[in-house]
Structure formats: structure tokens, C-alpha cells
Write a protein that holds these residues in place. Structure first.
Motif, PDB file in Angstrom:
ATOM      1  N   ALA A 108      54.564  55.425  54.288  1.00  0.00           N
ATOM      2  CA  ALA A 108      55.407  54.455  54.983  1.00  0.00           C
ATOM      3  C   ALA A 108      56.801  54.441  54.359  1.00  0.00           C
ATOM      4  O   ALA A 108      56.935  54.280  53.138  1.00  0.00           O
ATOM      5  CB  ALA A 108      54.789  53.060  54.922  1.00  0.00           C
ATOM      6  N   ILE A 109      57.825  54.637  55.181  1.00  0.00           N
ATOM      7  CA  ILE A 109      59.204  54.645  54.699  1.00  0.00           C
ATOM      8  C   ILE A 109      59.948  53.475  55.334  1.00  0.00           C
ATOM      9  O   ILE A 109      59.901  53.272  56.551  1.00  0.00           O
ATOM     10  CB  ILE A 109      59.904  55.965  55.048  1.00  0.00           C
ATOM     11  CG1 ILE A 109      59.155  57.138  54.409  1.00  0.00           C
ATOM     12  CG2 ILE A 109      61.356  55.946  54.586  1.00  0.00           C
ATOM     13  CD1 ILE A 109      59.723  58.486  54.750  1.00  0.00           C
ATOM     14  N   ILE A 110      60.609  52.709  54.500  1.00  0.00           N
ATOM     15  CA  ILE A 110      61.374  51.561  54.987  1.00  0.00           C
ATOM     16  C   ILE A 110      62.868  51.836  54.810  1.00  0.00           C
ATOM     17  O   ILE A 110      63.273  52.712  54.037  1.00  0.00           O
ATOM     18  CB  ILE A 110      60.979  50.265  54.254  1.00  0.00           C
ATOM     19  CG1 ILE A 110      61.279  50.383  52.757  1.00  0.00           C
ATOM     20  CG2 ILE A 110      59.504  49.963  54.474  1.00  0.00           C
ATOM     21  CD1 ILE A 110      61.011  49.104  51.971  1.00  0.00           C
ATOM     22  N   ALA A 111      63.680  51.090  55.517  1.00  0.00           N
ATOM     23  CA  ALA A 111      65.127  51.293  55.475  1.00  0.00           C
ATOM     24  C   ALA A 111      65.718  50.683  54.209  1.00  0.00           C
ATOM     25  O   ALA A 111      65.353  49.575  53.800  1.00  0.00           O
ATOM     26  CB  ALA A 111      65.772  50.680  56.701  1.00  0.00           C
ATOM     27  N   LYS A 112      66.620  51.411  53.611  1.00  0.00           N
ATOM     28  CA  LYS A 112      67.323  50.903  52.430  1.00  0.00           C
ATOM     29  C   LYS A 112      68.385  49.908  52.874  1.00  0.00           C
ATOM     30  O   LYS A 112      69.115  50.136  53.847  1.00  0.00           O
ATOM     31  CB  LYS A 112      67.988  52.058  51.672  1.00  0.00           C
ATOM     32  CG  LYS A 112      68.744  51.637  50.416  1.00  0.00           C
ATOM     33  CD  LYS A 112      69.372  52.840  49.743  1.00  0.00           C
ATOM     34  CE  LYS A 112      70.116  52.426  48.479  1.00  0.00           C
ATOM     35  NZ  LYS A 112      69.204  51.857  47.456  1.00  0.00           N
ATOM     36  N   VAL A 113      68.490  48.816  52.158  1.00  0.00           N
ATOM     37  CA  VAL A 113      69.548  47.844  52.416  1.00  0.00           C
ATOM     38  C   VAL A 113      70.819  48.336  51.731  1.00  0.00           C
ATOM     39  O   VAL A 113      70.860  48.457  50.500  1.00  0.00           O
ATOM     40  CB  VAL A 113      69.157  46.454  51.904  1.00  0.00           C
ATOM     41  CG1 VAL A 113      70.303  45.467  52.122  1.00  0.00           C
ATOM     42  CG2 VAL A 113      67.891  45.959  52.590  1.00  0.00           C
TER      43      VAL A 113
END
Length: 312
Positions: free
Chosen positions: A132-137
Motif C-alpha cells: 500500500a502506497i500513500i501520498a506524501k504530504v
């Protein structure tokens, strides 16, 4: 006379009898039965071979489970794989210490959500995992062009485009050799202050510039060390990045040290982890002394600090 002859005959006969008794015939056969021997002992029991130990199946351990865009996935494989596939594309795996490593970079613009990883082996079942890859802030700052640079925001972006094109050509080459055998380290020691993080968006006038490295806030003249063994791919003066050193660590992994005050190495040098490459400064397009460190893997810019910490 007759008495003497008879006596002689008796003596001769007695002597022959003694000889006959004392010297047995050459082929005389003993009538005594032989003693039993051990040749009739029972046969030894059959020795069965020991069963072979069952080989444990291959494993694939994800060394950093929480992945954001702009970061690097590190997978440790216990056996040499036949192939490694990520999202339908083959990924190389290389020997590292007593196992194998697959290094998968994610650009800042990578699609978020679930991604698929698989590995096949010669004598073990294949392994499938989901990542699972999430977006970097990404932090946004206003960064007007410093007056001392004498350039507008559009000129800065144009010059950056030229310098980045040259950089992409330098780091495009991927050699299937590993020049390092130990974990990576930070270039300015374990105690540091980050003045600009990876992925920061700088609004410069009407333009936006994404910061594809980490700026370490260090005084001018601070020694800058190689994050691992490698070969100096290029050491040169760039109009934007100033005195720049690019190190090729093999397997498509490059580290870039920019805005140096001076350089201690030259192109083609073989360097060791921790070796001094130069000294921090403010050369090129820079308003204050610092070290800009970038890491590029297969041409993809990734967060240097996250990569160094993940590749343990």
C-alpha cells in the motif's frame, strides 16, 4: 657267531621302529575334528541412510512497510530469485550480505493505493505480496528569487531545466554490479538539521519548483562524506548546483552532493564510505551555506534520509 648276528638284526629293527614313530608321514591326516571358528557369525544389521533435512521455503521480508510516494521499497529475499515482478514489470535483485535485495523507487507522482509484488524461486514456492502506497504530504513555501542572483523566476526555472537534463543523462546508466557491501550512512553525521526537506514545493513568483533532495543546514567548510562505497561518476562545476559530486554506487543507485564550497575528489575516483568528497558551501544558485543531498535510483529521485534509514 650266530648269537652276534641275531643281536645285530634286533638292534637294527628297533632303530627303524623308533624312526617310524618319531617321523610321521608327510600326508598324514588328523582324525581329530577341527574346532569351530567365528566365520559363521551373524551378518551385521543394515545401516539405513539418515533422512535429509527439509529445506525451509524462501522468504521475502519488506524492510519498510509504510511507503509514501517519493520513497523507496526495500525487500530482502532469503534465496536468489528466478525473477522479481512489481506491477507487471521485472525488477532486479542483487546479492547483499547473506541474502538478496530488491530496491524499488517511487517517484512523487506514483499512483497511490495497492501495488503487487511477486518473486519466483527455483526450489521454493513463489511469493506474492501487496504493497500500500500513500501520498506524501508536500510542504509549500514561498521562495522569491534572491536579488543577488540577478535572475527572474522564469530564468531560474529555465536554467534548472538545463541542469536537470544534464543530471538525468549522468545518472541514466545502470550497471549490474554492487559497489557497496555495507549499509548507507548520512553525509554529515547522525546529528543534523534539515533546512529543506525532500518534496518541498517552492513557489518562486509564478513558478513552482519541487525540491528533489534534502538540504542539511551546516556551516561553510563542513566536511561532506560519501554515504557508501562507489565511483565518482562526475565532479564538476554547474551553473545552478555549483560544485557538484555525483557518486555511482552500482545497481542504478546514485548520490549527489551539491553547492559544495570545494571538491576533494575527481571524476573516476574510487571512494569508500565515509570518505571526504568536499566541503559544504554556497556555490551555484544558493543563498546560504548548506549541503544539498540527492539520491536517484534508476533515474527516480527519492527521499535520501528515508532510503538511508530503510537500507539497513
Amino acid at each position: 657267531m650266530r648269537f652276534i648276528l641275531i643281536s645285530a638284526i634286533i638292534l637294527v629293527g628297533a632303530a627303524l621302529a623308533v624312526v617310524f614313530v618319531l617321523i610321521p608321514a608327510e600326508n598324514e591326516v588328523s582324525l581329530v575334528p577341527p574346532e569351530p571358528t567365528a566365520s559363521l557369525a551373524s551378518p551385521a544389521p543394515e545401516v539405513l541412510p539418515e533422512p535429509e533435512e527439509e529445506k525451509p521455503p524462501a522468504t521475502a521480508e519488506i524492510l519498510n512497510s509504510k511507503i509514501q510516494t517519493g520513497e523507496t521499497l526495500i525487500v530482502e529475499l532469503s534465496e536468489e530469485p528466478v525473477n522479481v515482478i512489481f506491477d507487471g514489470k521485472e525488477v532486479s535483485a542483487f546479492p547483499y550480505r547473506e541474502s538478496f535485495r530488491a530496491v524499488i523507487p517511487f517517484a512523487l507522482g506514483t499512483k497511490t493505493g495497492i501495488h503487487n509484488f511477486s518473486a519466483e524461486f527455483t526450489d521454493s514456492p513463489s511469493i506474492q505480496k501487496t504493497i500500500a502506497i500513500i501520498a506524501k504530504v508536500q510542504q509549500i513555501i514561498v521562495f522569491p528569487p534572491p536579488p543577488e542572483l540577478g535572475m527572474t523566476d522564469k530564468q531560474i526555472v529555465q536554467n534548472l531545466s538545463v541542469s536537470n537534463t544534464d543530471l538525468r543523462k549522468i545518472v541514466a546508466e545502470v550497471e549490474e554490479i554492487t559497489r557497496f557491501a555495507e549499509p548507507f550512512v548520512l553525509p554529515v553525521g547522525e546529528e543534523f538539521v534539515v533546512s529543506s526537506p525532500f518534496g518541498e514545493i517552492r513557489k518562486t513568483g509564478e513558478e513552482e519548483i519541487v525540491h528533489l533532495g534534502v538540504d542539511f543546514d551546516v556551516p561553510k567548510g563542513t566536511a561532506v562524506h560519501a554515504i557508501n562505497d562507489g565511483t565518482v561518476k562526475n565532479a564538476y562545476l554547474d551553473s545552478i548546483y555549483g560544485n557538484s559530486v555525483i557518486v555511482d554506487h552500482g545497481r542504478g543507485i546514485y548520490s549527489l552532493y551539491l553547492h559544495l564550497d570545494s571538491m576533494s575528489v575527481k571524476s573516476g575516483d574510487t571512494i569508500e564510505k565515509g570518505e571526504t568528497l568536499g566541503f559544504a558551501g554556497s556555490s551555484g544558485l544558493s543563498s546560504a551555506p548548506h549541503l544539498h543531498l540527492s539520491v536517484k535510483i534508476n533515474g527516480v529521485s527519492v527521499d535520501p534520509i528515508q532510503f538511508i534509514e530503510a537500507f539497513r
